[in-house]
Design an enzyme around this catalytic site. Sequence first.
Site, PDB file in Angstrom:
ATOM      1  N   HIS A 138       0.885  -1.192   0.000  1.00 49.18           N
ATOM      2  CA  HIS A 138       0.000   0.000   0.000  1.00 49.18           C
ATOM      3  C   HIS A 138       0.907   1.222   0.000  1.00 49.18           C
ATOM      4  CE1 HIS A 138      -3.781   2.191   1.534  1.00 49.18           C
ATOM      5  NE2 HIS A 138      -2.859   3.114   1.279  1.00 49.18           N
ATOM      6  N   HIS A 175       1.566   5.393  -1.658  1.00 54.62           N
ATOM      7  CA  HIS A 175       1.181   6.574  -2.444  1.00 54.62           C
ATOM      8  C   HIS A 175       2.435   7.147  -3.090  1.00 54.62           C
ATOM      9  CE1 HIS A 175      -2.919   6.796  -0.802  1.00 54.62           C
ATOM     10  NE2 HIS A 175      -2.355   6.266   0.281  1.00 54.62           N
ATOM     11  N   ARG A 200       2.022   9.494  -5.789  1.00 58.84           N
ATOM     12  CA  ARG A 200       1.646  10.776  -6.421  1.00 58.84           C
ATOM     13  C   ARG A 200       2.083  10.805  -7.891  1.00 58.84           C
ATOM     14  NH1 ARG A 200      -1.294  10.878  -1.879  1.00 58.84           N
ATOM     15  NH2 ARG A 200      -0.289  11.890  -0.119  1.00 58.84           N
ATOM     16  N   ASN A 256      -5.249   7.323  -5.884  1.00 60.39           N
ATOM     17  CA  ASN A 256      -5.977   8.556  -5.521  1.00 60.39           C
ATOM     18  C   ASN A 256      -5.244   9.813  -5.991  1.00 60.39           C
ATOM     19  OD1 ASN A 256      -3.963   8.176  -3.551  1.00 60.39           O
ATOM     20  ND2 ASN A 256      -5.145   9.193  -1.955  1.00 60.39           N
ATOM     21  N   LYS A 259      -9.340  -0.328  -5.625  1.00 58.37           N
ATOM     22  CA  LYS A 259      -9.361   0.332  -4.317  1.00 58.37           C
ATOM     23  C   LYS A 259     -10.711   0.992  -4.067  1.00 58.37           C
ATOM     24  CE  LYS A 259      -7.890   2.160  -0.464  1.00 58.37           C
ATOM     25  NZ  LYS A 259      -6.719   2.944  -0.126  1.00 58.37           N
ATOM     26  N   HIS A 264     -10.449   1.067   2.021  1.00 55.49           N
ATOM     27  CA  HIS A 264     -10.231   2.064   3.079  1.00 55.49           C
ATOM     28  C   HIS A 264     -11.413   1.917   4.033  1.00 55.49           C
ATOM     29  CE1 HIS A 264      -8.662   5.947   4.735  1.00 55.49           C
ATOM     30  NE2 HIS A 264      -9.844   5.851   5.313  1.00 55.49           N
ATOM     31  N   HIS A 298      -4.480  -0.667   6.023  1.00 60.98           N
ATOM     32  CA  HIS A 298      -4.040   0.108   7.192  1.00 60.98           C
ATOM     33  C   HIS A 298      -4.980  -0.048   8.396  1.00 60.98           C
ATOM     34  CE1 HIS A 298      -6.868   2.807   5.284  1.00 60.98           C
ATOM     35  NE2 HIS A 298      -6.006   3.286   4.419  1.00 60.98           N
ATOM     36  N   ASP A 338       1.456   2.627   3.507  1.00 61.04           N
ATOM     37  CA  ASP A 338       0.617   3.826   3.342  1.00 61.04           C
ATOM     38  C   ASP A 338       1.486   5.075   3.400  1.00 61.04           C
ATOM     39  OD1 ASP A 338      -1.663   5.262   2.821  1.00 61.04           O
ATOM     40  OD2 ASP A 338      -2.396   5.239   4.882  1.00 61.04           O
ATOM     41  N   HIS A 352       3.102  14.441   1.780  1.00 63.92           N
ATOM     42  CA  HIS A 352       2.548  15.791   1.638  1.00 63.92           C
ATOM     43  C   HIS A 352       3.681  16.742   2.019  1.00 63.92           C
ATOM     44  CE1 HIS A 352      -1.723  14.616   1.337  1.00 63.92           C
ATOM     45  NE2 HIS A 352      -1.447  13.683   2.229  1.00 63.92           N
ATOM     46  N   ALA A 384      -3.627  14.636   5.806  1.00 63.62           N
ATOM     47  CA  ALA A 384      -3.388  13.362   6.491  1.00 63.62           C
ATOM     48  C   ALA A 384      -2.326  12.576   5.735  1.00 63.62           C
ATOM     49  CB  ALA A 384      -4.683  12.551   6.546  1.00 63.62           C
TER      50      ALA A 384
HETATM   51  O1  DOR Z   1      -3.159   9.351   5.862  1.00 67.00           O
HETATM   52  C1  DOR Z   1      -3.576   9.086   4.739  1.00 67.00           C
HETATM   53  N1  DOR Z   1      -3.037   9.667   3.636  1.00 67.00           N
HETATM   54  N2  DOR Z   1      -4.576   8.222   4.611  1.00 67.00           N
HETATM   55  C2  DOR Z   1      -5.170   7.986   3.428  1.00 67.00           C
HETATM   56  O2  DOR Z   1      -6.102   7.223   3.391  1.00 67.00           O
HETATM   57  C3  DOR Z   1      -4.744   8.733   2.218  1.00 67.00           C
HETATM   58  C4  DOR Z   1      -3.369   9.194   2.339  1.00 67.00           C
HETATM   59  C5  DOR Z   1      -2.999  10.216   1.273  1.00 67.00           C
HETATM   60  O3  DOR Z   1      -3.263   9.965   0.094  1.00 67.00           O
HETATM   61  O4  DOR Z   1      -2.431  11.248   1.619  1.00 67.00           O
HETATM   62 ZN    ZN Z   2      -3.339   5.084   1.632  1.00 67.10          ZN
END
Ligand code: DOR
Ligand code: ZN
Length: 345
Positions: free
Chosen positions: A14, A16, A18, A42, A100, A137, A175, A248, A252, A264
Amino acid sequence: MTRTLTLRRPDDWHLHLRDGAMLAAVLPETARHFARAIVMPNLVPPVVTTAQASAYRDRILAALPPGSSFEPLMTLYLTEDTDPDDVAQGAARGLIHAVKLYPAGATTNSASGVSDFDRIHPVLERMAKIGLPLCVHGETTDPEIDIFDREAVFIARTLDPIRRAHPGLRVVMEHVTTSDAVDYVTDAGDSLAATITTHHLVINRNHILAGGIRPHYYCLPVAKRETHRRALLRAATSGHARFFLGTDSAPHPDAAKLAPCGCAGCFTATNTLSILAEVFDREDALPNLEAFTSLNGPAFYRLPANEDRITLRRTPPDHPAQIETADGPLTVFDPGFALNWSVAP
Ligand code: DOR
Ligand code: ZN
């Protein structure tokens, strides 16, 4: 005392990554240690078709450091309009490894997710037929439900009914953060597994809120009380085949985290293996680390385990506290304790 540990090369089930400049900044952090990762869809706009997933995969491969053999495992973002034929064709091509499910509004870039769960039955039926996993999720979006209860309520109200309606559907609860989820997965049969993040093995809600608010520890699902962290730790270190690593890791830039309404996500790609070795070592569970990072995930996803190995050494890691990105610094998750293990170069 154990001084070195050799493991099959881990995968991240899992992640991310970007897109664009952020992809270029964070991809080397994962590709350095991991062979493969399930890549979350996402983006803005989300990856909803096989054609979009194929193009995203090409952008990831183009951003890899020269010589890297990292393999992105692509997923589709489930909407109420997802075409079962497109999903099945993507899976048959070997491109799509999971779909997802984001409840609409549950988290970052989930606005296009699912509100009316009745509308996704045709695609779930097809996925059950072809054995394609659904990554979930697992948080209710009901505003009446306390944020610390949203995972348990989602299991009862949404996930369990979906699984009863589609008994053959293979599901990964992503998660997990509660003992409720650990128990639910443990008591289920072979069609249900769970990923556990690095950060949820380390922090509880006090770490976020007691003695000052720590935005870098804010993620979704939010960390729960200590008894829940202990349940996650027991599941992860037990060697149980249906629990495996999904970091996960969710980058950011600091400017987006340290804001009145901060994003988050915890960015753990850089030091996940050092943290996990430390956590497993403290639990006297180093012999089960390989199952969690390198064996259980491929077994559930019906892929071969990696053949090459990495070596962990009992020597403190040397990594930056922040990664530079085009949008400014990105802070690497700080577990709040000294790390004694590093991945040998
Ligand atoms: O903390 C998180 N960040 N939880 C998620 O489900 C999405 C993720 C994000 O894409 O930043
Ligand atoms: Zn995630």
